[in-house]
Design an enzyme around this catalytic site. Structure first.
Site, PDB file in Angstrom:
ATOM      1  N   CYS A 120       9.222   9.507   1.342  1.00  0.00           N
ATOM      2  CA  CYS A 120       8.403  10.350   2.172  1.00  0.00           C
ATOM      3  C   CYS A 120       9.272  11.611   2.618  1.00  0.00           C
ATOM      4  O   CYS A 120       9.932  12.236   1.607  1.00  0.00           O
ATOM      5  CB  CYS A 120       7.495   9.428   3.473  1.00  0.00           C
ATOM      6  SG  CYS A 120       6.492  10.701   4.361  1.00  0.00           S
ATOM      7  N   HIS A 146       4.167   6.129   0.272  1.00  0.00           N
ATOM      8  CA  HIS A 146       4.865   5.000   0.955  1.00  0.00           C
ATOM      9  C   HIS A 146       4.668   3.502   0.270  1.00  0.00           C
ATOM     10  O   HIS A 146       3.612   2.985   0.164  1.00  0.00           O
ATOM     11  CB  HIS A 146       4.341   4.833   2.261  1.00  0.00           C
ATOM     12  CG  HIS A 146       4.908   5.722   3.281  1.00  0.00           C
ATOM     13  ND1 HIS A 146       5.886   5.759   4.218  1.00  0.00           N
ATOM     14  CD2 HIS A 146       4.077   7.036   3.707  1.00  0.00           C
ATOM     15  CE1 HIS A 146       6.177   6.774   4.858  1.00  0.00           C
ATOM     16  NE2 HIS A 146       5.052   7.568   4.717  1.00  0.00           N
ATOM     17  N   GLU A 182       5.914   0.901   0.641  1.00  0.00           N
ATOM     18  CA  GLU A 182       6.223  -0.166   1.298  1.00  0.00           C
ATOM     19  C   GLU A 182       4.727  -0.286   2.344  1.00  0.00           C
ATOM     20  O   GLU A 182       4.552  -1.515   2.856  1.00  0.00           O
ATOM     21  CB  GLU A 182       7.364  -0.103   2.411  1.00  0.00           C
ATOM     22  CG  GLU A 182       7.018   0.769   3.466  1.00  0.00           C
ATOM     23  CD  GLU A 182       7.309   2.414   3.279  1.00  0.00           C
ATOM     24  OE1 GLU A 182       7.028   3.172   4.081  1.00  0.00           O
ATOM     25  OE2 GLU A 182       6.969   2.613   2.246  1.00  0.00           O
TER      26      GLU A 182
END
Length: 198
Positions: free
Chosen positions: A77, A178, A180
């Site tokens: 990001c 993202h 994650e």
């Protein structure tokens, strides 16, 4: 393997650390230059404003440490955006790992800014995308994007723009989305990063 997750007070570190824990990886959240230099992988997450983030990196004397890192590196990001040369967010010079510019989405087109939610990403043939389909959905949260360039290894379409969802230059990888926060497919991508050889 030891992964250094860069701590420069830019947020979004807990979800990254949790994702690495689920993968059984030893990770340390740190701004210690010696720890970073000795790590096997570096992850550079972040949310927030580019100019503020660059100031934080300068305070911690991390800029040269990041730019000189020679093992696999992943910007996520804001971390990916900071890899580039210049951002319209605050009109600030960045790390200049690539020569790309970071642009603001056009608020006059009629789409929602920031770009939040799941969107389709198209991949190149880079080995970091091993065992993923050519197109997968990932989770985004951003108002600025990195322009398409020779460093682009993944693309996404939003606001009438095809932008860089993924970058690579040598050992430096970056993703605007993202991983994650992107469920199983994001976990696969992080696992690939941990296993990629340069």
């Amino acid at each position: 393997m030891m992964v250094a997750v860069i701590d420069y007070n830019a947020g979004n570190t807990r979800s990254v650390m949790n994702a690495l824990s689920r993968l059984g990886v030893k990770a340390e959240l740190t701004s210690d230059i010696d720890v970073i230099k000795s790590s096997d992988r570096m992850i550079f997450p972040g949310v927030g404003a580019a100019s503020w983030a660059m100031d934080e990196l300068k305070k911690r004397e991390l800029i040269e440490t990041i730019k000189e890192y020679q093992r696999p590196f992943l910007g996520i990001c804001l971390g990916m955006q900071l890899m580039n040369s210049f951002s319209e967010e605050g009109n600030v010079d960045l790390l200049n790992i690539t020569a790309n510019k970071v642009r603001l989405f056009d608020k006059n087109v009629g789409v929602k800014i920031p770009h939040v939610g799941w969107n389709e990403v198209t991949f190149s043939s880079d080995p970091i995308f091993k065992n993923l389909r050519e197109k997968e959905y990932f989770y985004f949260v951003h108002s600025y994007y990195v322009e398409y360039s020779e460093n682009t290894i993944a693309t996404c379409f939003y606001d009438n723009v095809t932008f860089s969802a993924g970058l690579r230059k040598d050992n430096f990888y970056g993703f605007q989305f993202h991983p994650e926060k992107s469920g199983e497919v994001g976990e696969k991508l992080l696992k690939n990063f941990l296993e990629v050889s340069l």
